[in-house]
Every structure is written in structure tokens, then in C-alpha cells.
Enzyme design. Structure first.
Site, PDB file in Angstrom:
ATOM      1  N   LYS A 278       8.986  16.396  21.377  1.00 49.57           N
ATOM      2  CA  LYS A 278       7.053  16.040  20.796  1.00 49.57           C
ATOM      3  C   LYS A 278       8.191  15.717  18.873  1.00 49.57           C
ATOM      4  O   LYS A 278       9.552  16.627  19.246  1.00 49.57           O
ATOM      5  CB  LYS A 278       6.993  17.393  20.078  1.00 49.57           C
ATOM      6  CG  LYS A 278       5.714  18.032  19.996  1.00 49.57           C
ATOM      7  CD  LYS A 278       4.609  16.871  20.071  1.00 49.57           C
ATOM      8  CE  LYS A 278       2.971  16.079  19.367  1.00 49.57           C
ATOM      9  NZ  LYS A 278       3.371  14.824  18.218  1.00 49.57           N
TER      10      LYS A 278
ATOM     11  N   LYS B  29      12.173  24.527  16.328  1.00 44.26           N
ATOM     12  CA  LYS B  29      10.640  24.553  15.922  1.00 44.26           C
ATOM     13  C   LYS B  29       9.564  25.034  17.490  1.00 44.26           C
ATOM     14  O   LYS B  29       8.611  25.632  17.174  1.00 44.26           O
ATOM     15  CB  LYS B  29      10.147  23.367  14.988  1.00 44.26           C
ATOM     16  CG  LYS B  29       9.287  22.726  14.241  1.00 44.26           C
ATOM     17  CD  LYS B  29       9.386  22.088  13.097  1.00 44.26           C
ATOM     18  CE  LYS B  29      10.085  21.572  12.635  1.00 44.26           C
ATOM     19  NZ  LYS B  29       9.951  20.332  11.813  1.00 44.26           N
TER      20      LYS B  29
ATOM     21  N   LYS C 102      12.413  12.671  18.015  1.00 43.52           N
ATOM     22  CA  LYS C 102      12.448  12.137  16.964  1.00 43.52           C
ATOM     23  C   LYS C 102      12.861  11.130  17.138  1.00 43.52           C
ATOM     24  O   LYS C 102      13.297  10.458  17.913  1.00 43.52           O
ATOM     25  CB  LYS C 102      13.422  12.790  16.015  1.00 43.52           C
ATOM     26  CG  LYS C 102      13.241  12.672  14.354  1.00 43.52           C
ATOM     27  CD  LYS C 102      11.871  13.413  14.238  1.00 43.52           C
ATOM     28  CE  LYS C 102      11.065  13.723  12.609  1.00 43.52           C
ATOM     29  NZ  LYS C 102      10.363  14.945  12.028  1.00 43.52           N
TER      30      LYS C 102
ATOM     31  N   THR D  92       0.881  21.021   8.093  1.00 45.08           N
ATOM     32  CA  THR D  92       2.422  21.203   7.630  1.00 45.08           C
ATOM     33  C   THR D  92       1.914  21.928   6.091  1.00 45.08           C
ATOM     34  O   THR D  92       2.951  23.014   6.299  1.00 45.08           O
ATOM     35  CB  THR D  92       3.259  20.171   7.277  1.00 45.08           C
ATOM     36  OG1 THR D  92       2.888  19.392   8.837  1.00 45.08           O
ATOM     37  CG2 THR D  92       4.693  20.271   7.368  1.00 45.08           C
TER      38      THR D  92
ATOM     39  N   ASN E 286       2.749  13.920   1.517  1.00 46.89           N
ATOM     40  CA  ASN E 286       2.108  15.321   2.433  1.00 46.89           C
ATOM     41  C   ASN E 286       2.210  16.338   2.294  1.00 46.89           C
ATOM     42  O   ASN E 286       1.281  17.589   2.163  1.00 46.89           O
ATOM     43  CB  ASN E 286       1.376  14.655   3.801  1.00 46.89           C
ATOM     44  CG  ASN E 286       1.181  15.682   4.979  1.00 46.89           C
ATOM     45  OD1 ASN E 286       1.236  16.617   5.581  1.00 46.89           O
ATOM     46  ND2 ASN E 286      -0.074  15.371   5.105  1.00 46.89           N
TER      47      ASN E 286
ATOM     48  N   SER F  32      -0.255  18.407  15.596  1.00 49.36           N
ATOM     49  CA  SER F  32      -0.091  18.152  16.674  1.00 49.36           C
ATOM     50  C   SER F  32      -0.444  18.528  18.085  1.00 49.36           C
ATOM     51  O   SER F  32      -0.752  18.063  18.829  1.00 49.36           O
ATOM     52  CB  SER F  32       1.470  17.751  16.952  1.00 49.36           C
ATOM     53  OG  SER F  32       1.351  16.750  15.340  1.00 49.36           O
TER      54      SER F  32
HETATM   55  P1  NAD Z   1       6.359  11.919   2.753  1.00 49.59           P
HETATM   56  O1  NAD Z   1       5.966  10.798   2.472  1.00 49.59           O
HETATM   57  O2  NAD Z   1       4.869  11.687   2.644  1.00 49.59           O
HETATM   58  O3  NAD Z   1       6.788  12.572   0.911  1.00 49.59           O
HETATM   59  C1  NAD Z   1       7.387  12.235   0.583  1.00 49.59           C
HETATM   60  C2  NAD Z   1       7.866  12.689  -0.842  1.00 49.59           C
HETATM   61  O4  NAD Z   1       9.157  13.171  -0.826  1.00 49.59           O
HETATM   62  C3  NAD Z   1       7.770  11.301  -1.500  1.00 49.59           C
HETATM   63  O5  NAD Z   1       6.163  12.094  -2.529  1.00 49.59           O
HETATM   64  C4  NAD Z   1       8.867  10.542  -1.800  1.00 49.59           C
HETATM   65  O6  NAD Z   1       8.289  10.818  -3.217  1.00 49.59           O
HETATM   66  C5  NAD Z   1       9.786  12.206  -2.193  1.00 49.59           C
HETATM   67  N1  NAD Z   1      10.901  12.310  -2.391  1.00 49.59           N
HETATM   68  C6  NAD Z   1      11.651  11.179  -1.530  1.00 49.59           C
HETATM   69  N2  NAD Z   1      13.056  11.070  -2.004  1.00 49.59           N
HETATM   70  C7  NAD Z   1      12.685  11.940  -2.812  1.00 49.59           C
HETATM   71  C8  NAD Z   1      14.135  11.627  -4.353  1.00 49.59           C
HETATM   72  N3  NAD Z   1      14.784  11.912  -4.415  1.00 49.59           N
HETATM   73  N4  NAD Z   1      13.397  13.353  -5.305  1.00 49.59           N
HETATM   74  C9  NAD Z   1      12.120  14.251  -5.029  1.00 49.59           C
HETATM   75  N5  NAD Z   1      11.569  13.421  -4.475  1.00 49.59           N
HETATM   76  C10 NAD Z   1      11.352  12.486  -3.467  1.00 49.59           C
HETATM   77  O7  NAD Z   1       6.920  12.755   3.896  1.00 49.59           O
HETATM   78  P2  NAD Z   1       6.591  14.110   4.167  1.00 49.59           P
HETATM   79  O8  NAD Z   1       5.190  14.211   5.758  1.00 49.59           O
HETATM   80  O9  NAD Z   1       5.334  15.121   2.745  1.00 49.59           O
HETATM   81  O10 NAD Z   1       7.509  15.137   4.763  1.00 49.59           O
HETATM   82  C11 NAD Z   1       8.762  16.081   3.741  1.00 49.59           C
HETATM   83  C12 NAD Z   1       9.526  16.858   4.381  1.00 49.59           C
HETATM   84  O11 NAD Z   1       8.963  17.416   5.312  1.00 49.59           O
HETATM   85  C13 NAD Z   1      10.440  15.619   5.283  1.00 49.59           C
HETATM   86  O12 NAD Z   1      12.178  16.234   5.654  1.00 49.59           O
HETATM   87  C14 NAD Z   1       9.842  16.115   6.769  1.00 49.59           C
HETATM   88  O13 NAD Z   1      10.630  15.345   7.548  1.00 49.59           O
HETATM   89  C15 NAD Z   1       9.271  17.291   6.994  1.00 49.59           C
HETATM   90  N6  NAD Z   1       8.055  17.479   7.525  1.00 49.59           N
HETATM   91  C16 NAD Z   1       6.775  16.912   7.776  1.00 49.59           C
HETATM   92  C17 NAD Z   1       5.900  17.308   8.179  1.00 49.59           C
HETATM   93  C18 NAD Z   1       4.391  16.488   8.211  1.00 49.59           C
HETATM   94  O14 NAD Z   1       3.688  17.225   9.502  1.00 49.59           O
HETATM   95  N7  NAD Z   1       4.468  15.344   7.637  1.00 49.59           N
HETATM   96  C19 NAD Z   1       6.359  18.026   9.251  1.00 49.59           C
HETATM   97  C20 NAD Z   1       6.784  19.148   9.198  1.00 49.59           C
HETATM   98  C21 NAD Z   1       8.151  18.411   8.231  1.00 49.59           C
END
Ligand code: NAD
Length: 427
Positions: free
Chosen positions: A70, A94, A106, A190, A221, A361
Site C-alpha cells: 500500500k 506506518k 510506493k 491525513t 493537502n 485509504s
Molecule cells: P501536496 O502536493 O498536496 O503539498 C505539498 C506542499 O508542500 C505544497 O504546498 C508545496 O507548495 C509545498 N512545498 C513543496 N516544496 C516546498 C518547499 N521547498 N518549501 C515549502 N513548501 C514546499 O502534498 P501532500 O499530499 O500535502 O504531502 C505532503 C507530505 O505529506 C509529503 O511528505 C507526503 O509524502 C506526506 N503524506 C501525504 C499523505 C496524503 O494523504 N496526501 C499521506 C501521508 C503522508
């Protein structure tokens, strides 16, 4: 921020530390230290201008002893095999930490969807599935969205899979749109999950949430829904940061009396970039990218990318900070953990803190397989229960054995996975 750290090396260092703590035998260490399966492939995509562009892609399954693989598929111009390896390994821990019957996997595509048309993105998503559909499936490996991939991408992927197999398989993929096999609450899961356990931690610390403040890196997100739930519970978000496309620069947006999260969401694009001019018009201070880290707040919530809290920048963290709530995957480098411990800052470790996404999920997959969907209250109630239960197990172990929270989470997760591997007779 530095990019000198290799996330897979970080993931292995964290694993080695925890394996040593529980005296894991050497054969099990050797097996769990690397992914079970790696697919590296290319996706040729017809672009709108008539040219064909080839995208590098990956799907990596770290371990499936506890259930089907997953994990999300990340779209990022700097995606590497080692990032995907690390993320797949963290997915294994996780799912085990939050005790859902899934393994860790992944995916990734080296691309920048912000510069691609909808048609180009659709062809790329369909190409991904065409290349590796035999290795995916509700009982084999179940993808989901991650950075810069979304529910529309998931739906195109599911549709391609169903077209190839000639049958409906809504349990193939999660993060689908609601009404098309998606679960209510998945979008929020999340971020809300992080705050469910943050709230419980604050309760253990006798710190009323309304008296606390936070600074957040990212406004995608995870960051948006962490910020939203935390503010709704009375916490004050002083600043958020994000990456802005027109000038390819990250900024921190600050309002010392507290950010209005709904307002900021209304001036953000689908990729979590806040419109700088509109933020200035609303009276936000626009500071440099790293400013989110040096705010005088109680809680830091890194919710963007890995390798953001390093020994080089750690001295900038205010002495007021009591908690680092790791909403992103791998935001802290292993060589910074000792510094964090010395300061007595509590870390809600990434694979516990952001497990709300995969937990929901899993709920989505269960609902999709049953073709029967729960209402949002039911999903969120089940989510909070699962997150708080997982948090308390980690917190209690950390208290009992005087362990750093990250190590306590690893001990629980590795023991569960190693036990499944042993029961199967693999090692
Ligand atoms: P996303 O693409 O929706 O958002 C990423 C954010 O990070 C954006 O606002 C972007 O502008 C910002 N960003 C990117 N580079 C940056 C930088 N150098 N400085 C400041 N901001 C920056 O992604 P997401 O889904 O919110 O995921 C964020 C993190 O959470 C990742 O590490 C992802 O692996 C982790 N994650 C996401 C989920 C999920 O359900 N979406 C679940 C578990 C973990």
C-alpha cells in the site's frame, strides 16, 4: 534547505537504530533493510505538441508480509529511486504501527504535472498502469495519491486497469473521487489524523490546545487539513509556507494574530501554492522559505517534503518549541534526532503522525470491495479511534522504556512486521 541527504539512507539508519534496540536477529535485519521488489520503467507519452516524451517511473514494494502493498504514487520533478525506496519502507512501518493489515509500497513518476495539460497527465497515468498492471491489484499492491497526484489521476489509473482486465476493481486504488469509489473523509484524513494525535498528546501534557500556536511548512493537502482542524480546535497557526510556481521560490506567509485557513485555502491553487499578491493584499507578511522554522511557537508541523529539519537549520528552532508534529514523510534527518532529544522536544514521528491517510485509504478499500459506503462521521470516528489507539501504544512504550518517540514507534512496527515474516516462515 539542504538536499544532501539520501532518504533511503535515512530510512535505513532509523531502522538500524531500532533493530539494535530490539536486538533483531541478523537474517531478519538483512531482509527488512531493503525492498522485496522494485519496478523501474519508462512511460512514453504523446504530448500535445505532437512530440513524445519519456517519463521515468517506479513502483517499489518494501514488504507485504502483513497484507497487500500500500502506498501513494508521487509526481515530482526530483523523484528518485532512493526516495521511493525510503517511502515504501516507511509505508511498511506506518501500516504496522497503526495496525492495519497492509504492507508497504510506493510509486513515483519523475514529472512536473504543473507544466502538463490534463490530456498529457491522463496519458501518463494510463501509461503507468499499462506498464505494471500485472504487479498491481486489490490483493497485491494498492496505489494512492501522494505529492502532486490527486483523485482524478487515481480514477484514470483505475479506469485503465478495469479496461485492461475487463472487470470492475474499485479496490485497486484509493484516493478516488467520492461517488466513484472514494471514501468520504479521505481528503481530510491525513491532516485530521495528525491533529487527532496532537490533541491527545497535548492532553497528556496538560497543555490546553487553545493556548498553543503552530507554524507549518507546506500548504498542500496535509498542511491545509492539519491547519484547519488545529485552528478549529482553538490553536493559532502563525505561519505557513509553500512553493510558488511563477518564480519557483518558496515563501513563508505569516500573520502573528493567526492565519485564516479557509481564506488562505481560497487563494491557493490545486498544488498548494498560495497566491503571493493576494496574501499581501490580505495583510500577510511574506517571509523567506525557511522562516516557518524559526517562529516562536509551541508546535512545528513540517508538512511538505523530506530532509527539512537538519542539524544545519536546527539552531534556528525557537526555544519555545515543545512538539514537532511530523506530518510529512521523513522531514527530520537522523543526525538531528539527538539534538531534538537534547532539547527535550517531543516528536510525533512521521509514520505514526501521518498514518491517517493510509488508515482512511484502508477504509476506502474495505468500502470499495464491499461496494457499500459509510457516512463521513462514521469514517472520521473510526479514523480518530485508530489514530489515538496507535498513538497511545507508542506514547506508553516511550514512557515505560524511556524511549524517544520515534524509536518507540519503530519498535512496535518492526516487531509486528518481523512477527508476520516469521509466522510465514520467510526468515
Ligand atoms: P501536496 O502536493 O498536496 O503539498 C505539498 C506542499 O508542500 C505544497 O504546498 C508545496 O507548495 C509545498 N512545498 C513543496 N516544496 C516546498 C518547499 N521547498 N518549501 C515549502 N513548501 C514546499 O502534498 P501532500 O499530499 O500535502 O504531502 C505532503 C507530505 O505529506 C509529503 O511528505 C507526503 O509524502 C506526506 N503524506 C501525504 C499523505 C496524503 O494523504 N496526501 C499521506 C501521508 C503522508
Amino acid at each position: 534547505m539542504t538536499t544532501d541527504y539520501n532518504p533511503f539512507e535515512n530510512a535505513k539508519t532509523q531502522f538500524d537504530n531500532a533493530a539494535e534496540l530490539i536486538r533483531l536477529d541478523s537474517a531478519m535485519r538483512e531482509f527488512l533493510r531493503v525492498p522485496m521488489m522494485e519496478l523501474h520503467f519508462t512511460i512514453p507519452v504523446k504530448m500535445d505538441d505532437g512530440t513524445t516524451k519519456t517519463f521515468q517511473a517506479f513502483r517499489i514494494r518494501h514488504n507485504d508480509a502483513r497484507g497487500p502493498g500500500k502506498g501513494g504514487i508521487r509526481f515530482h520533478p526530483h523523484e528518485t529511486a532512493d526516495t521511493v525506496r525510503a517511502l515504501s519502507m516507511w509505508m511498511t512501518w506506518k501500516c504496522a504501527c497503526v495496525d492495519i493489515p497492509l504492507g508497504g509500497a510506493k510509486g513515483g513518476i519523475v514529472c512536473d504535472p504543473r507544466t502538463m495539460s490534463q490530456g498529457e497527465q491522463e496519458r501518463m497515468c494510463r501509461g503507468y498502469i499499462r506498464a505494471i498492471h500485472k504487479q498491481l491489484g486489490p490483493n497485491e499492491d494498492v496505489p494512492a495519491p501522494d505529492v502532486m497526484s490527486n483523485s482524478q489521476h487515481m480514477l484514470w489509473m483505475m479506469d485503465e486497469y478495469e479496461t485492461i482486465t475487463g472487470a470492475k476493481h474499485p479496490g485497486l486504488i484509493t484516493g478516488k473521487p467520492v461517488g466513484m469509489g472514494g471514501s468520504l473523509g479521505r481528503t481530510e484524513a491525513t491532516g485530521y489524523g495528525c491533529v487527532y494525535i496532537l490533541k491527545d498528546l497535548l492532553k497528556q501534557m496538560n497543555l490546553p490546545i487553545e493556548t498553543t500556536s503552530a507554524s507549518i511548512q507546506g500548504f498542500g493537502n496535509v498542511a491545509q487539513y492539519s491547519a484547519k482542524m488545529y485552528s478549529e480546535l482553538g490553536g493559532k497557526v502563525v505561519s505557513v509556507s509553500c512553493w510558488n510556481q511563477p518564480d519557483n521560490t518558496a515563501y513563508t506567509f505569516k500573520k502573528k494574530d493567526g492565519c485564516d485557513i479557509d481564506k488562505l485555502m481560497s487563494i491557493s491553487d490545486a498544488f498548494g501554492s498560495i497566491d503571493k499578491q493576494k496574501a499581501l493584499d490580505l495583510g500577510y507578511e511574506v517571509l523567506d522559505a525557511d522562516a516557518w522554522l524559526s517562529q516562536e511557537v509551541d508546535i512545528l508541523i513540517p508538512a511538505a517534503l523530506e530532509n527539512q529539519i537538519t542539524p544545519a537549520v536546527f539552531p534556528n528552532v525557537s526555544s519555545k518549541v515543545k512538539i514537532i508534529c511530523e506530518a510529512a514523510n521523513g522531514p527530520t534527518t537522523p543526525d538531528c534526532d539527538a539534538l531534538i532529544q537534547q532539547r527535550g522536544i517531543i516528536v510525533l514521528p512521521d509514520f505514526l503522525c501521518n498514518a491517517g491517510g493510509v488508515t482512511c485509504s484502508y477504509f476506502e478499500q474495505v468500502q470499495s470491495n464491499m461496494n457499500y459506503f459509510w457516512d463521513k462521521e462514521e469514517v472520521l470516528a473510526k479514523l480518530e479511534y485508530a489514530m489515538v489507539k496507535a498513538f497511545r501504544a507508542v506514547y506508553e512504550l516511550a514512557e515505560q522504556k524511556k524511549l524517544y518517540m520515534r524509536d518507540a514507534a519503530y519498535v512496535i512496527a518492526i516487531e509486528r512486521v518481523a512477527n508476520a515474516v516469521k509466522l510465514r516462515g520467510w526468515v
